[in-house]
Design a protein around this motif. Structure first.
Motif, short mmCIF file in Angstrom:
data_model
loop_
_atom_site.label_atom_id
_atom_site.label_comp_id
_atom_site.label_asym_id
_atom_site.label_seq_id
_atom_site.Cartn_x
_atom_site.Cartn_y
_atom_site.Cartn_z
N ASP A 211 -29.62 46.99 85.47
CA ASP A 211 -28.24 47.38 85.70
C ASP A 211 -27.55 46.53 86.75
O ASP A 211 -26.37 46.24 86.62
CB ASP A 211 -28.17 48.86 86.09
CG ASP A 211 -28.45 49.75 84.91
OD1 ASP A 211 -28.44 49.22 83.79
OD2 ASP A 211 -28.67 50.94 85.10
N SER A 212 -28.23 46.21 87.83
CA SER A 212 -27.59 45.39 88.85
C SER A 212 -28.68 44.79 89.73
O SER A 212 -29.30 45.49 90.51
CB SER A 212 -26.65 46.24 89.69
OG SER A 212 -26.36 45.58 90.90
N VAL A 214 -28.50 42.63 92.17
CA VAL A 214 -28.20 42.55 93.60
C VAL A 214 -28.53 43.89 94.28
O VAL A 214 -29.20 43.93 95.32
CB VAL A 214 -26.72 42.20 93.82
CG1 VAL A 214 -26.39 42.21 95.29
CG2 VAL A 214 -26.41 40.85 93.23
N ALA A 215 -28.05 44.98 93.65
CA ALA A 215 -28.30 46.30 94.23
C ALA A 215 -29.79 46.59 94.25
O ALA A 215 -30.30 47.21 95.18
CB ALA A 215 -27.57 47.36 93.43
N LEU B 52 -29.11 37.99 101.57
CA LEU B 52 -28.55 37.48 100.32
C LEU B 52 -28.01 36.07 100.55
O LEU B 52 -27.98 35.25 99.65
CB LEU B 52 -27.45 38.39 99.79
CG LEU B 52 -27.89 39.81 99.42
CD1 LEU B 52 -26.70 40.65 99.01
CD2 LEU B 52 -28.90 39.78 98.30
N PHE B 85 -22.06 48.55 99.22
CA PHE B 85 -21.24 47.39 98.87
C PHE B 85 -19.77 47.76 98.86
O PHE B 85 -19.40 48.91 98.70
CB PHE B 85 -21.64 46.85 97.51
CG PHE B 85 -22.97 46.18 97.50
CD1 PHE B 85 -23.08 44.83 97.73
CD2 PHE B 85 -24.13 46.91 97.29
CE1 PHE B 85 -24.31 44.21 97.74
CE2 PHE B 85 -25.35 46.31 97.30
CZ PHE B 85 -25.45 44.95 97.53
N GLU B 89 -21.96 48.65 93.56
CA GLU B 89 -23.08 48.04 92.85
C GLU B 89 -24.04 49.16 92.45
O GLU B 89 -25.14 49.25 92.95
CB GLU B 89 -23.80 47.01 93.72
CG GLU B 89 -23.06 45.72 93.90
CD GLU B 89 -23.15 44.81 92.68
OE1 GLU B 89 -23.93 45.13 91.77
OE2 GLU B 89 -22.44 43.82 92.65
N LEU B 90 -23.58 50.04 91.54
CA LEU B 90 -24.43 51.14 91.13
C LEU B 90 -25.09 50.82 89.81
O LEU B 90 -24.72 49.86 89.13
CB LEU B 90 -23.60 52.42 90.98
CG LEU B 90 -23.25 53.11 92.29
CD1 LEU B 90 -22.18 54.13 92.05
CD2 LEU B 90 -24.48 53.77 92.87
N PHE B 91 -26.07 51.63 89.45
CA PHE B 91 -26.72 51.47 88.16
C PHE B 91 -25.98 52.40 87.21
O PHE B 91 -26.26 53.58 87.12
CB PHE B 91 -28.20 51.81 88.27
CG PHE B 91 -28.83 51.14 89.44
CD1 PHE B 91 -28.79 49.76 89.55
CD2 PHE B 91 -29.44 51.86 90.43
CE1 PHE B 91 -29.35 49.13 90.63
CE2 PHE B 91 -30.00 51.23 91.52
CZ PHE B 91 -29.96 49.85 91.62
N HIS B 92 -25.00 51.83 86.49
CA HIS B 92 -23.98 52.65 85.86
C HIS B 92 -24.48 53.48 84.69
O HIS B 92 -23.89 54.49 84.37
CB HIS B 92 -22.82 51.77 85.41
CG HIS B 92 -21.89 51.45 86.52
ND1 HIS B 92 -20.90 52.30 86.93
CD2 HIS B 92 -21.84 50.41 87.36
CE1 HIS B 92 -20.27 51.78 87.94
NE2 HIS B 92 -20.82 50.63 88.24
N TYR B 93 -25.52 53.05 84.02
CA TYR B 93 -25.92 53.77 82.81
C TYR B 93 -27.17 54.61 83.02
O TYR B 93 -27.89 54.91 82.09
CB TYR B 93 -26.05 52.80 81.65
CG TYR B 93 -24.73 52.14 81.39
CD1 TYR B 93 -23.69 52.88 80.85
CD2 TYR B 93 -24.50 50.83 81.77
CE1 TYR B 93 -22.46 52.31 80.66
CE2 TYR B 93 -23.27 50.25 81.57
CZ TYR B 93 -22.25 51.01 81.01
OH TYR B 93 -21.03 50.45 80.83
N GLU B 162 -23.45 55.83 96.14
CA GLU B 162 -23.99 54.60 96.72
C GLU B 162 -24.45 54.85 98.15
O GLU B 162 -25.50 54.35 98.58
CB GLU B 162 -22.94 53.50 96.68
CG GLU B 162 -23.59 52.15 96.73
CD GLU B 162 -22.61 51.02 96.73
OE1 GLU B 162 -21.47 51.24 97.16
OE2 GLU B 162 -22.99 49.92 96.32
N ARG B 165 -27.76 56.50 97.91
CA ARG B 165 -28.85 55.57 97.61
C ARG B 165 -29.31 54.85 98.87
O ARG B 165 -30.50 54.63 99.09
CB ARG B 165 -28.40 54.56 96.57
CG ARG B 165 -29.53 53.75 96.01
CD ARG B 165 -29.05 52.75 95.01
NE ARG B 165 -28.21 51.75 95.64
CZ ARG B 165 -27.35 51.00 94.98
NH1 ARG B 165 -27.19 51.16 93.69
NH2 ARG B 165 -26.61 50.11 95.61
#
Lengths: 362, 257
Positions: A211-212, A214-215, B52, B85, B89-93, B162, B165
């Motif tokens: 899904d991401s 970077v996260a 990063l 962020f 920057e979430l895991f949307h699904y 977020e 998390r």
């Protein structure tokens, strides 16, 4: 936590947010399904049992690809290569070196996992379609390598693999119904394993990479390690599927493991529902039985003996198109929509709609 | 005790100097605000802490002994630094609960699995990580959304998820990148309350990037003003906001007014 109480006569019931669960996953419906799986060969003919054995190989393969593509989001067209590695290394370990059956299977799996590092390590830099192209190259390389090392693999003549598996107390011939019980035990183990994988630390790390990335990295997921692990686990299972394929077919040649096999497995995932274990299973069953259904359709509609190869590809392509346009999340996605519709049936706000296209490769 | 010390941090992208040798330190337990105009290097600094980006020069010392720049980025949460962020920057699904549980990643060890493993937990599919995730959701007050897909939820809730998390890793130092961006007044007040509550409940040091000066003034202990990679002023919020140079940066030159 927000709490509220309800008085019911003398009883006071205390509710909290946590009790208002939209859905707790029901898992026990899998048990009757397992029983049904074991009872099935009693009711169908020998040819169907042979087909079901092929379905079993397809399920193992599709689930293994699902771990890589559906969970971890690494688009791979190289699964045929892992199948080939599994099939040939099983053949070489068992037929040439005369290792035991069990040891040969495990060694085939580990050999596939080892070679997957060749793709797994560059996957940190290669993303999406570029990774797909790279893995496709891997398929071609393996196919050529099989032709090149003739003295080991017998090249295009085909490698004859024993169709018998000796478990010690019983000898299983892959054409006979007894083999069915053996291979479906493996299938159930693989499916349960991948269900546990999906809901473990490992699986959550995989889905977070999908899904991401970077996260995921910021949450403490080591991208290289987990991508390599996804490749290794996936190709381990795929190699075992390849070894079973060798046992069932009996004679393997490099043409069996071309790029179309990889694409076929991706189609299974798309039709079944990518990222879900049961979706992969449904897709594998559907795609493996499709040619049979098309033949049956031909027999019913057209005069006997009509050439059907054109019809077969036509229907195949049509089904893929229909799924991509109308239900990108596959059978399992549609099932979820229908299930949610009937859950609050008379009080729905919306009609059954399309599920949003789930972007899995960015 | 100083939880974070930055010494002469320099990073440039080709010709553009994003951070021009900045040095400051953050004390344990304080809420430290980083403010500045767009492009002044606030988010770049966060990305340097998270590894990063790779700074060309300088040191970031964590807890007076660990040089963060010697650690790979996936080790940072294990050391106790989590972040959010600016753009989600979430895991949307995946479900909300799964999103929070990804944050538990550095704390889930094999040892813990064997310690907490039970047949009852297996049957009821209830285990340590779920319990821990629910604790975080309870703290943020969004338990009722736990089974929903993240992409179905409004923006304010997504911001909280977020935050959750990041909290799930039980950080010692939390980097918040514009927690109130795109939120209304009520949600902003809620965020401010949560940040203060976080410090009290978990003992977290918060490093905050923010544009909303009201929010910054009301919750920060120390403010640091950045302008095009240089530190203009560090101090108490009252002092900093009265500084003529800071006023110049935020409101423009007096001559032009």
């Amino acid at each position: 936590m927000r709490t509220f109480t309800i008085k019911l006569g003398k009883k006071r019931i205390r509710f909290s947010d946590r009790m208002i669960k939209e859905e707790e996953e029901k898992r026990w419906w899998i048990l009757p399904l397992i029983v049904l799986t074991y009872l099935l060969p009693l009711f169908v003919g020998e040819y169907t049992v042979y087909l079901l054995n092929l379905v079993a190989v397809a399920i193992i393969g599709a689930v293994s690809l699902d771990i890589l593509c559906g969970f971890c989001g690494q688009l791979s067209l190289g699964h045929a290569a892992f199948f080939a590695i599994g099939a040939y290394s099983y053949g070489i370990f068992h037929m040439t070196f005369h290792f035991g059956y069990f040891l040969s299977f495990i060694l085939a799996g580990f050999f596939g996992a080892l070679l997957s590092l060749l793709i797994g390590i560059p996957s940190l830099r290669l993303k999406g379609l570029y990774l797909a192209i790279a893995t496709m190259g891997f398929t071609f390389i393996i196919e050529d390598a099989i032709r090149f090392f003739k003295e080991w693999t017998h090249g295009v003549e085909g490698f004859r693999v024993s169709r018998i598996i000796d478990l010690g107390f019983i000898k299983l011939h892959s054409g006979k119904p007894e083999f069915y019980y053996f291979i479906y035990t493996i299938v159930i183990l693989v499916v349960i394993f991948s269900r546990f994988l999906l809901h473990s630390k490992l699986g959550r790390a995989f889905t977070s990479i999908r899904d991401s990335d970077v996260a995921a990295e910021v949450s403490g997921v080591n991208l290289l390690l987990y991508k390599v692990l996804a490749f290794a686990i996936s190709s381990f299972i795929a190699s075992i599927a390849g070894a079973f394929m060798a046992v069932i077919i009996g004679t393997i040649s490099p043409e069996d493991f071309n790029i179309f096999l990889s694409i076929n497995y991706l189609v299974m995932l798309v039709i079944g529902g990518m990222g879900t274990v049961y979706g992969a299973v449904i897709g594998a069953i559907f795609i493996t039985f499709l040619p049979e259904w098309i033949t049956a359709l031909r027999d019913a509609l057209l005069p006997p003996g009509t050439e059907i190869s054109v019809l077969q590809f036509l229907i195949y392509g049509l089904i893929i198109l229909i799924f991509i346009v109308f239900e990108p999340n596959g059978f399992y996605g549609r099932w979820l929509v229908i299930k949610n519709y009937f859950k609050k049936f008379p009080f729905n706000e919306k009609r059954i709609g399309r599920v949003a296209w789930i972007l899995r490769w960015r | 005790m100083k939880i974070l010390e930055v010494e002469d941090l320099f990073i440039a992208f080709r010709g553009l100097v994003a951070l021009n040798g900045i040095s400051f330190s953050v004390n344990e337990g304080e809420i430290f605000g980083l403010v500045g105009t767009n492009g002044s290097g606030k988010s770049t600094f966060f990305n340097c802490v998270n590894r990063l980006y790779k700074p060309q020069r300088g040191k970031i010392i964590y807890k007076e002994k660990i040089n963060l720049l010697k650690n790979p980025s996936y080790k940072i949460p294990e050391l106790g630094i989590a972040r959010t962020f600016q753009n989600l920057e979430l895991f949307h699904y995946t479900r909300v609960l799964d999103n929070i549980m990804v944050g538990l990643h550095p704390r889930l060890k094999i040892r813990r699995f064997f310690k907490d493993f039970s047949i009852k937990g297996l049957i009821k599919s209830w285990n340590w990580d779920k319990d821990e995730a629910f604790k975080i959701l309870d703290f943020l007050g969004i338990t009722r959304f736990h089974a929903r897909l993240v992409s179905d939820l409004p923006y304010g809730i997504q911001k909280l998820i977020e935050l959750g998390r990041a909290l799930a890793a039980r950080p010692k130092l939390l980097l918040l990148d514009e927690p109130s961006a795109g939120m209304n007044d009520q949600e902003t007040r809620e965020i401010a309350r949560l940040i203060k509550a976080m410090r009290e409940e978990y003992g977290i040091t918060v490093l905050l990037v923010e544009h909303d000066m009201n929010l910054v003034q009301s919750i920060c202990d120390t403010l640091c003003v950045l302008d095009s990679g240089n530190i203009i002023k560090i101090g108490k919020p009252d002092e900093v906001t009265k500084d003529p140079q800071v006023i110049n940066i935020f409101l423009g030159e007096e001559d032009n007014a």
